[in-house]
Enzyme design. Structure first.
Site, mmCIF file in Angstrom:
data_model
loop_
_atom_site.group_PDB
_atom_site.id
_atom_site.type_symbol
_atom_site.label_atom_id
_atom_site.label_comp_id
_atom_site.label_asym_id
_atom_site.label_seq_id
_atom_site.Cartn_x
_atom_site.Cartn_y
_atom_site.Cartn_z
ATOM 1 N N PHE A 34 63.720 57.787 30.360
ATOM 2 C CA PHE A 34 62.421 58.394 30.694
ATOM 3 C C PHE A 34 61.363 58.207 29.601
ATOM 4 O O PHE A 34 60.196 58.498 29.821
ATOM 5 C CB PHE A 34 62.553 59.889 31.028
ATOM 6 N N TYR A 58 63.090 51.092 31.775
ATOM 7 C CA TYR A 58 61.856 50.555 32.374
ATOM 8 C C TYR A 58 61.866 49.036 32.225
ATOM 9 O O TYR A 58 62.290 48.506 31.203
ATOM 10 C CB TYR A 58 60.629 51.132 31.672
ATOM 11 N N HIS A 70 65.084 64.506 41.520
ATOM 12 C CA HIS A 70 64.564 63.550 40.530
ATOM 13 C C HIS A 70 63.068 63.798 40.316
ATOM 14 O O HIS A 70 62.361 64.188 41.258
ATOM 15 C CB HIS A 70 64.789 62.123 41.037
ATOM 16 N N ASP A 124 68.076 53.295 34.911
ATOM 17 C CA ASP A 124 67.796 51.971 34.349
ATOM 18 C C ASP A 124 66.706 52.085 33.296
ATOM 19 O O ASP A 124 65.843 52.956 33.420
ATOM 20 C CB ASP A 124 67.230 51.072 35.458
#
Length: 221
Positions: free
Chosen positions: A78, A67, A187, A65
């Site tokens: 990211f 931020y 992750h 998703d």
């Protein structure tokens, strides 16, 4: 509100963008942006594609998703805008780069510099409502980004796919591993990294070694 994608991507995705689900998705996104605060800014929704044309793609990193905090999302997974504090996952990515490549910890969290070198920073869902993680999931974005991954897998060769965490691994399940180089690890979020599932994966040096062996320019991470 105009939703347009880089011409090189439009060429390979035009049939996908004509499908009924995508038209419904566009209507949903336009309504959300007209009535609620959403991220990234409308002109950055397709930033991952704008900064990394289809012909230039050498590496694909899959996020989930955007931020959902004010001023963070810039359309690349990211990545955050300059001047924004580094989120924990990005801090851990940079720590791994520092250890893996023996390079200084990067100062900027804006990953446009990666995209310019052929790194497609693809979120599975390209938009989100402020402060509501996952609020634009299951509206069609996942179908679209699955098609993007499939198109790269089908039409290109020797692309490096970096799949971080269970979600990305599922997202990359259909990649042709005979044609492409797929690296998987945990992750970079603190929850995963603190359990020993992220640090030491050496994905950055492994990627550059692969590119070098293919006589392709390495990435300056």
């Amino acid at each position: 509100m105009q939703l347009s994608i880089h011409p090189t991507w439009h060429n390979v995705l035009s049939s996908e963008m004509e499908k009924p689900y995508f038209k419904d998705l566009v209507s949903f996104v336009k309504a959300e942006y007209a009535t609620k605060r959403c991220y990234p800014n409308a002109d950055k929704i397709f930033a991952a594609f704008d900064h990394c044309p289809f012909n230039d793609v050498k590496i694909v990193i899959i996020g989930q998703d955007p931020y959902h905090g004010f001023g963070q999302a810039n359309g690349l997974c990211f990545s955050v805008n300059d001047g924004v504090a580094l989120p924990p996952s990005l801090q851990n990515i940079f720590k791994e780069i520092e250890q893996d490549l023996r390079t200084p910890f990067p100062l900027s969290g804006n990953l446009e510099r990666w995209a310019a070198q052929g790194v497609l920073l693809l979120n599975a869902t390209l938009t989100v409502r402020e402060s509501e993680a996952g609020s634009h999931q299951k509206k069609g974005w996942e179908t679209f980004t699955d098609a993007v991954i499939q198109k790269i897998s089908d039409d290109k060769e020797n692309v490096v796919f970096l799949l971080w965490g269970g979600f990305a691994k599922k997202k990359g399940a259909k990649i042709d591993r005979k044609k492409h180089y797929v690296l998987e690890t945990g992750h970079p979020s603190p929850l995963s990294a603190n359990r020993g599932l992220w640090f030491g994966n050496k994905h950055f040096s492994k990627t550059n070694t692969f590119l070098k062996n293919k006589n392709t320019s390495e990435i300056v991470w």
